[in-house]
Design a protein around this motif. Structure first.
Motif, PDB file in Angstrom:
ATOM      1  N   ASN A 265      -4.367  -5.933   1.489  1.00 58.93           N
ATOM      2  CA  ASN A 265      -4.822  -6.300   0.136  1.00 58.93           C
ATOM      3  C   ASN A 265      -5.662  -7.579   0.140  1.00 58.93           C
ATOM      4  O   ASN A 265      -6.385  -7.857  -0.811  1.00 58.93           O
TER       5      ASN A 265
ATOM      6  N   TRP B  59     -10.616 -10.022  -0.768  1.00 62.32           N
ATOM      7  CA  TRP B  59     -10.047 -10.836  -1.850  1.00 62.32           C
ATOM      8  C   TRP B  59      -9.996 -12.285  -1.374  1.00 62.32           C
ATOM      9  O   TRP B  59     -10.912 -13.053  -1.596  1.00 62.32           O
TER      10      TRP B  59
ATOM     11  N   THR C 268      -3.385  -0.326   3.757  1.00 66.98           N
ATOM     12  CA  THR C 268      -4.370  -0.665   2.730  1.00 66.98           C
ATOM     13  C   THR C 268      -4.203   0.318   1.571  1.00 66.98           C
ATOM     14  O   THR C 268      -3.200   1.011   1.488  1.00 66.98           O
TER      15      THR C 268
ATOM     16  N   TYR D 289      -7.699  -1.397  -3.332  1.00 66.62           N
ATOM     17  CA  TYR D 289      -7.676  -2.840  -3.008  1.00 66.62           C
ATOM     18  C   TYR D 289      -9.106  -3.349  -2.817  1.00 66.62           C
ATOM     19  O   TYR D 289      -9.892  -2.676  -2.171  1.00 66.62           O
ATOM     20  N   PRO D 290      -9.460  -4.542  -3.308  1.00 68.23           N
ATOM     21  CA  PRO D 290      -8.757  -5.303  -4.335  1.00 68.23           C
ATOM     22  C   PRO D 290      -9.420  -5.048  -5.702  1.00 68.23           C
ATOM     23  O   PRO D 290     -10.400  -5.698  -6.043  1.00 68.23           O
TER      24      PRO D 290
ATOM     25  N   GLY E  21     -11.980  -1.539  -6.652  1.00 67.95           N
ATOM     26  CA  GLY E  21     -11.433  -1.528  -5.300  1.00 67.95           C
ATOM     27  C   GLY E  21     -12.384  -0.910  -4.296  1.00 67.95           C
ATOM     28  O   GLY E  21     -13.575  -0.766  -4.543  1.00 67.95           O
TER      29      GLY E  21
ATOM     30  N   SER F 183     -11.377  -3.262   0.650  1.00 69.68           N
ATOM     31  CA  SER F 183     -10.433  -3.410   1.765  1.00 69.68           C
ATOM     32  C   SER F 183     -10.626  -2.299   2.792  1.00 69.68           C
ATOM     33  O   SER F 183     -10.735  -2.562   3.997  1.00 69.68           O
TER      34      SER F 183
ATOM     35  N   THR G 140      -3.038   4.364   4.052  1.00 73.47           N
ATOM     36  CA  THR G 140      -3.713   4.032   2.803  1.00 73.47           C
ATOM     37  C   THR G 140      -3.068   4.843   1.681  1.00 73.47           C
ATOM     38  O   THR G 140      -2.099   5.579   1.925  1.00 73.47           O
TER      39      THR G 140
ATOM     40  N   SER H 224      -3.316   4.878  -7.684  1.00 82.77           N
ATOM     41  CA  SER H 224      -3.169   3.631  -8.428  1.00 82.77           C
ATOM     42  C   SER H 224      -4.170   3.536  -9.579  1.00 82.77           C
ATOM     43  O   SER H 224      -5.175   4.224  -9.608  1.00 82.77           O
TER      44      SER H 224
ATOM     45  N   HIS I  79       0.665   6.109  -4.217  1.00 82.30           N
ATOM     46  CA  HIS I  79       0.764   4.680  -4.524  1.00 82.30           C
ATOM     47  C   HIS I  79       1.578   4.474  -5.804  1.00 82.30           C
ATOM     48  O   HIS I  79       2.534   3.704  -5.835  1.00 82.30           O
TER      49      HIS I  79
ATOM     50  N   TYR J 161       7.167  -3.735   0.541  1.00 82.10           N
ATOM     51  CA  TYR J 161       6.046  -4.594   0.150  1.00 82.10           C
ATOM     52  C   TYR J 161       6.598  -5.834  -0.552  1.00 82.10           C
ATOM     53  O   TYR J 161       7.756  -5.889  -0.927  1.00 82.10           O
TER      54      TYR J 161
ATOM     55  N   SER K 236       0.943 -10.069   4.612  1.00 78.91           N
ATOM     56  CA  SER K 236      -0.441 -10.476   4.870  1.00 78.91           C
ATOM     57  C   SER K 236      -0.497 -11.887   5.422  1.00 78.91           C
ATOM     58  O   SER K 236       0.470 -12.642   5.312  1.00 78.91           O
TER      59      SER K 236
END
Length: 315
Positions: free
Chosen positions: A22, A26, A50, A54-55, A62, A65, A86, A90, A126, A211, A284
């Protein structure tokens, strides 16, 4: 090569740290992303996470990423050495949560294009849109698995009820089954996962990749007072942890990290790795020194006294 673990019901072997992509596009530009990725694989780690969106909070839709990751893999010619996860479904400024057949078939091709690869190792739902029939979502996954675009499927933000139903639908129709779960789980966020999801994980033998493993950075120990919240762009997001329980957990992490001459973040990740069914925490880093903290976690073997201390503080 670092320690690896096999994802249940697959032939995928992954490192015990899952790098969270992510940050690509960014807090890291492409050049810095390449540096961090190079250092990550140089340590013998192979698992990168990923998402197609994102992001999105930077550009509304997005994709950056995956694009950065795809450029790096093409330049390094290392796709075959990696396990790439991936996601689909979302929300962005352009569309709401969506796991319809139409959206999945379109999104998987777009992800493959950005990643510059012809297959995705692990493809997550997601977010569940809660309205597409499970048969439709899983039939779409069946199509893309049979086409060789996706090797295995996994689940992230899905209600316990819909998750259980999905296994029944897969079994009845001969569709692929979810092999892994990506929940919100860390020392400060335990109850929901341990009460609602752990029984499902045990029943269906899922491998778990949590996460927000460091509670948006709070478990690094850098936020210990109101004044500390201004230290980073993510500071306000951890205000809710600045309470008696949060500080008790930081205290326990301080105690254990002093014992191992380590960092609170390494201990927090080592605690996760020591929990049953956990494959690799997703985490991350934006600097090589932060990466060193991640690398230390799988090498740290916490004893029962450490685990009890952390358990008590975080309950």
């Amino acid at each position: 090569m670092s320690d690896r673990i096999k994802i249940s019901n697959t032939d995928l072997e992954v490192s015990r740290i899952n790098f969270g992509g992510n940050v690509f596009g960014w807090t890291l530009d492409e050049a810095k992303s390449f540096e961090i990725l190079d250092a990550f694989v140089a340590e013998g780690l192979n698992f990168i996470d990923t998402a197609d969106t994102y992001p999105w909070w930077v550009n509304g839709k997005g994709g950056t990423s995956e694009t950065i990751l795809g450029n790096w893999m093409k330049q390094r010619k290392n796709r075959k050495d990696l396990v790439i996860a991936t996601k689909v479904g979302s929300e962005t400024k352009e569309h709401s949560f969506d796991v319809s057949r139409k959206h999945i078939l379109k999104s998987v091709d777009e992800s493959l294009q950005r990643l510059q690869t012809d297959y995705i190792d692990l493809y997550y739902t997601h977010f569940d849109d809660e309205k597409t029939p499970l048969e439709e979502t899983l039939a779409a996954y069946d199509e893309i698995v049979k086409a060789g675009k996706v090797r295995y499927i996994a689940a992230s933000n899905i209600s316990p009820q819909r998750l259980i139903e999905s296994f029944e639908v897969s079994k009845k129709n001969g569709f692929p089954k979810y092999v892994a779960l990506q929940p919100h789980y860390n020392l400060l966020e335990r109850a929901k996962y341990e009460t609602e999801y752990l029984p499902i994980v045990e029943k269906y033998n899922l491998t778990v990749f949590p996460y927000w493993s460091l509670a948006a950075g709070f478990l690094t120990g850098k936020y210990r007072s109101e004044e500390d919240l201004s230290k980073s762009v993510r500071g306000e997001g951890v205000r809710k942890y600045l309470n008696e329980k949060g500080l008790a957990v930081i205290n326990a992490l301080d105690t254990v990290s002093a014992k191992y001459n380590s960092k609170p973040a390494s201990v927090a990740l080592a605690w996760l790795i020591a929990q049953p069914h956990i494959g690799a925490p997703i985490v991350s880093a934006t600097t090589t020194s932060q990466l060193e903290t991640l690398f230390a976690a799988p090498k740290m073997k916490l004893d029962q006294e450490d685990l009890d201390l952390l358990d008590k503080a975080s309950k």
